[in-house]
Design an enzyme around this catalytic site. Structure first.
Site, PDB file in Angstrom:
ATOM      1  N   GLU A   1      -0.247   8.193  -2.468  1.00 31.02           N
ATOM      2  CA  GLU A   1       0.511   6.942  -2.295  1.00 31.02           C
ATOM      3  C   GLU A   1       0.293   5.997  -3.469  1.00 31.02           C
ATOM      4  O   GLU A   1       0.525   4.785  -3.372  1.00 31.02           O
ATOM      5  CB  GLU A   1       0.121   6.294  -0.968  1.00 31.02           C
ATOM      6  CG  GLU A   1       0.403   7.167   0.243  1.00 31.02           C
ATOM      7  CD  GLU A   1       1.827   7.052   0.791  1.00 31.02           C
ATOM      8  OE1 GLU A   1       2.379   5.955   0.810  1.00 31.02           O
ATOM      9  OE2 GLU A   1       2.391   8.103   1.191  1.00 31.02           O
TER      10      GLU A   1
ATOM     11  N   HIS B   1      -2.373   1.693   4.165  1.00 26.80           N
ATOM     12  CA  HIS B   1      -2.850   1.833   2.781  1.00 26.80           C
ATOM     13  C   HIS B   1      -4.108   0.983   2.640  1.00 26.80           C
ATOM     14  O   HIS B   1      -4.243  -0.042   3.316  1.00 26.80           O
ATOM     15  CB  HIS B   1      -1.822   1.289   1.771  1.00 26.80           C
ATOM     16  CG  HIS B   1      -0.592   2.104   1.621  1.00 26.80           C
ATOM     17  ND1 HIS B   1       0.659   1.562   1.563  1.00 26.80           N
ATOM     18  CD2 HIS B   1      -0.422   3.441   1.479  1.00 26.80           C
ATOM     19  CE1 HIS B   1       1.559   2.516   1.409  1.00 26.80           C
ATOM     20  NE2 HIS B   1       0.936   3.666   1.359  1.00 26.80           N
TER      21      HIS B   1
ATOM     22  N   CYS C   1       1.911  -5.195  -2.565  1.00 24.80           N
ATOM     23  CA  CYS C   1       2.760  -3.995  -2.493  1.00 24.80           C
ATOM     24  C   CYS C   1       3.870  -4.063  -3.523  1.00 24.80           C
ATOM     25  O   CYS C   1       4.343  -3.036  -4.007  1.00 24.80           O
ATOM     26  CB  CYS C   1       3.454  -3.883  -1.144  1.00 24.80           C
ATOM     27  SG  CYS C   1       2.366  -3.737   0.240  1.00 24.80           S
TER      28      CYS C   1
HETATM   29  O1  SUG Z   1       5.575   2.777   2.817  1.00 24.26           O
HETATM   30  N1  SUG Z   1       7.587   0.323   4.295  1.00 24.26           N
HETATM   31  C1  SUG Z   1       6.658   0.702   3.254  1.00 24.26           C
HETATM   32  C2  SUG Z   1       5.730  -0.442   2.924  1.00 24.26           C
HETATM   33  C3  SUG Z   1       4.882  -0.135   1.737  1.00 24.26           C
HETATM   34  C4  SUG Z   1       3.837  -1.159   1.491  1.00 24.26           C
HETATM   35  N2  SUG Z   1       3.086  -0.830   0.347  1.00 24.26           N
HETATM   36  C5  SUG Z   1       1.783  -1.031   0.188  1.00 24.26           C
HETATM   37  N3  SUG Z   1       0.995  -1.364   1.163  1.00 24.26           N
HETATM   38  N4  SUG Z   1       1.287  -0.833  -0.985  1.00 24.26           N
HETATM   39  C6  SUG Z   1       5.870   1.937   3.674  1.00 24.26           C
HETATM   40  O2  SUG Z   1       5.527   2.035   4.864  1.00 24.26           O
HETATM   41  C7  SUG Z   1       9.520   0.597   5.722  1.00 24.26           C
HETATM   42  C8  SUG Z   1      10.971   0.990   5.539  1.00 24.26           C
HETATM   43  C9  SUG Z   1      11.760   0.788   6.791  1.00 24.26           C
HETATM   44  O3  SUG Z   1      11.204   0.919   7.891  1.00 24.26           O
HETATM   45  O4  SUG Z   1      12.959   0.453   6.657  1.00 24.26           O
HETATM   46  C10 SUG Z   1       8.656   1.062   4.558  1.00 24.26           C
HETATM   47  O5  SUG Z   1       8.940   2.064   3.942  1.00 24.26           O
END
Ligand code: SUG
Length: 448
Positions: free
Chosen positions: A174, A250, A371
């Site tokens: 990730e 994460h 993020c």
């Molecule tokens: O991978 N949300 C992302 C959020 C990522 C956050 N990044 C970090 N913490 N670095 C994920 O879960 C949700 C998309 C949706 O439900 O429409 C999403 O992909």
């Protein structure tokens, strides 16, 4: 030579929506199917970039991806013209259309892992695109991510790019969301801290029971090998499986580090004492003095941390050596978290100021300030070798704001995703964007 941490923020794409796609990410699940506002989302992100630039930090921008991803739908068996592909997917498999429309590439902390030149064997800055293979909608990001990063960091004398790891669960990667670097100065050798959720090949490591652990130890080790990191410059730590089960999908949802400082929650890791001692001794070998700030569960619970995204903040170094924390508005809205932050900044410690940003559109999908950015430590020569089209300036901010206002919708629901017109709108916008950012042809519709 001068060196910097440059934050490259993901520009929110025109299809930003709440698809409920990320099991284990509490915000994504609880806001599923709500209507979104892509224009507001993109402007909120741009406002953060502009504010950091105005504060004197080096800021860049990372382009969004082509969505709907028609090529991905074709690989799943939908045929015909592009419009027919979308119509057929909408009729027969709406969840697949929603996944192929996600603007999730905005969370560029997941785009790649980056090792600065001072840490790597060949003295170049190394990038490994993350395979993100825990979630289908994110697993389709890395080919375009690689092309965009290649166009931003094109000079092979300074930059080395690695393809994403094999796309299987054992190598779930990730990117920088589970990677932190400690150092005295950005241009000096540092210690790279890899946090994993489980081991794929060694069952002595415990795993979460409810939600998936997205990052494996083996993926982190492979990235460290690819980047040519020294054993002395690397520390691995396991995230506590119980916090993953509480929505910490994460490590950057429960800890953040910068310079010589780790700011973390008491429950974030397994074997915390041993991990802190290793960080301390390895950083000392390169002349650094490791410091940690532990937030006790008695002050902030894991639940409060997940709701407020306290740790998904940007910890930034100021010229006087003190630090600044960029937090989402949700921290202000949480009484206990806000009280903790007031105490932290008035205690005479290193973190002296907190700045609050409204990033609600992204937050509702589980993406906070941290993020939205990919950190790349660069020395002056390397910074000059970056494609200057992606470095934020006042004129670029103006141009991108105009571009968003011209091309983005202010409301998006599942029905809108099924509209073939949306694809044309997005392609028109992205074609213009590649010219604004001087990226060349990076999108499938520009290449094929
Ligand atoms: O991978 N949300 C992302 C959020 C990522 C956050 N990044 C970090 N913490 N670095 C994920 O879960 C949700 C998309 C949706 O439900 O429409 C999403 O992909």
């Amino acid at each position: 030579m001068k060196s910097y941490e440059v934050n490259f923020d993901g520009l929110v794409g025109p299809t930003h929506n709440y698809g409920g796609l990320s099991y284990g990410n509490v915000a994504s699940q609880s806001n599923s199917q709500q209507s979104s506002n892509p224009k507001e989302a993109a402007l909120q992100g741009l406002a953060k970039m502009k504010a950091l630039m105005d504060m004197g930090f080096q800021q860049g921008v990372l382009a969004p991806q082509e969505r709907p991803d028609v090529a991905a739908l074709r690989r799943l068996g939908f045929g015909g013209t592009d419009a027919e592909v979308i119509e057929r997917a909408a009729k027969d498999a709406m969840p697949l259309l929603v996944a192929s429309c996600s603007a999730s590439s905005m969370w560029v902390a997941n785009a790649a892992t980056v090792s600065p030149s001072a840490d790597t064997a060949d003295g170049r800055v190394h990038f490994t695109a993350a395979n993100l293979n825990c979630k289908y909608h994110r697993s389709i990001e890395h080919p375009t991510t690689s092309r965009v990063l290649g166009a931003m960091f094109a000079d092979q004398k300074h930059f080395a790019h690695h393809a994403a790891l094999p796309a299987v669960a054992q190598f779930g990667d990730e990117g920088a969301a589970n990677h932190t670097r400690f150092c005295r100065e950005y241009g000096e050798a540092g210690v790279e801290f890899f946090v994993f959720g489980r081991s794929a090949f060694d069952n002595r490591y415990p795993a979460p029971q409810k939600y998936p652990a997205r990052q494996t130890l083996e993926a982190s080790q492979a990235v460290a090998r690819l980047h040519g990191l020294k054993d002395d410059g690397v520390v691995y730590a396991q995230q506590s499986p119980s916090v993953i089960d509480q929505g910490v999908f994460h490590n950057d949802v429960i800890a953040v580090g910068n310079g010589e400082v780790l700011f973390y929650h008491e429950d974030a890791f397994l074997e915390t004492e041993q991990m802190l001692a290793e960080l301390q001794s390895k950083l000392a070998k390169v002349g650094g003095k490791f410091q940690s700030i532990c937030v006790p569960r008695s002050a902030v619970t894991v639940e409060d941390a997940v709701r407020s995204y306290l740790f998904n903040s940007q910890l930034l170094s100021r010229p006087d050596g003190s630090m600044l924390l960029i937090v989402p508005e949700e921290c202000h809205g949480n009484e206990r978290v806000w009280q903790y932050l007031q105490g932290l900044t008035s205690s005479g410690g290193l973190i002296r100021e907190v700045k609050v940003f409204d990033l609600k559109q992204s937050m509702q999908n589980g993406g906070g300030p941290a993020c939205l950015r990919l950190r790349v430590a660069l020395n002056e020569t390397e910074l000059a070798a970056v494609n200057q089209g992606v470095i934020m300036t006042a004129p670029l901010y103006g141009t991108l704001t105009e571009w968003v206002n011209k091309h983005y919708r202010d409301r998006m629901t599942e029905n809108d995703l099924a509209d073939p017109q949306l694809l044309l709108e997005c392609r028109t916008a992205l074609d213009e964007l590649t010219q604004i950012l001087k990226l060349g042809a990076v999108y499938p519709f520009q290449i094929n």
